[in-house]
Design an enzyme around this catalytic site. Structure first.
Site, PDB file in Angstrom:
ATOM      1  N   TYR A  78      43.210  38.362  39.660  1.00  0.00           N
ATOM      2  CA  TYR A  78      44.549  38.932  39.518  1.00  0.00           C
ATOM      3  C   TYR A  78      45.066  39.315  40.895  1.00  0.00           C
ATOM      4  O   TYR A  78      44.308  39.429  41.858  1.00  0.00           O
ATOM      5  CB  TYR A  78      44.536  40.142  38.578  1.00  0.00           C
ATOM      6  CG  TYR A  78      43.675  41.283  39.062  1.00  0.00           C
ATOM      7  CD1 TYR A  78      44.221  42.317  39.814  1.00  0.00           C
ATOM      8  CD2 TYR A  78      42.313  41.314  38.788  1.00  0.00           C
ATOM      9  CE1 TYR A  78      43.430  43.356  40.277  1.00  0.00           C
ATOM     10  CE2 TYR A  78      41.515  42.346  39.242  1.00  0.00           C
ATOM     11  CZ  TYR A  78      42.077  43.363  39.979  1.00  0.00           C
ATOM     12  OH  TYR A  78      41.290  44.382  40.438  1.00  0.00           O
ATOM     13  N   SER A  94      39.976  41.028  43.021  1.00  0.00           N
ATOM     14  CA  SER A  94      41.335  40.500  43.060  1.00  0.00           C
ATOM     15  C   SER A  94      41.617  39.677  44.309  1.00  0.00           C
ATOM     16  O   SER A  94      40.735  39.405  45.115  1.00  0.00           O
ATOM     17  CB  SER A  94      42.367  41.624  42.965  1.00  0.00           C
ATOM     18  OG  SER A  94      42.352  42.370  44.160  1.00  0.00           O
TER      19      SER A  94
END
EC number: 4.1.1.11
Length: 136
Positions: free
Chosen positions: A58, A25
């Site tokens: 993300y 991420s």
């Protein structure tokens, strides 16, 4: 028909850390996330200005006011501390709504503090010395 449109852009953020052995991420200062209207877990594209690498990942919320822009997991092989990045999120909208849509653009300084906002992704922050995307 749905059109995929730029929803938000954090322009020229400085990567503060990269950790290869993290689960994955990008970690972003919560202030930046709120200014750009990016949610935890949201898909973002990251473009590294220094080396041209682009990736999708993300978002994980980082400490508010910390200035953190942390690249986690395998992406740490592509993006390094000190690199300048553009972080973008997209939204799918029906055609009529897409034609009225204006993205959020967040400009930051070298410490990832917000120094301006806008709605035109091609227009630089006044006084930044950057060129407008509207001019060739």
């Amino acid at each position: 028909m749905l059109r995929t449109m730029l929803h938000a852009k954090i322009h020229r953020a400085t990567v503060t850390r990269a950790d290869l052995h993290y689960v994955g991420s990008i970690t972003l200062d919560l202030d930046l996330m709120e200014a750009a209207d990016i949610l935890p877990g949201e898909l973002v594209a990251v473009a590294d200005i220094n080396n041209g690498n682009r990736l999708e990942t993300y978002v994980i919320a980082g400490e508010r006011g910390s200035g953190v822009v942390g690249i986690n997991g395998a992406a740490a092989r592509l993006v390094h501390p000190g690199d300048l990045v553009i972080i973008m999120s997209y939204v799918q909208l029906p055609d009529a709504e897409a034609r009225r849509h204006h993205p959020r653009v967040v400009f930051v300084d070298a410490e990832n503090r917000i120094i301006g906002t806008g709605t035109d992704p091609a227009e630089p922050l006044p006084g930044s010395g950057l060129l407008s995307g509207h001019h060739t």
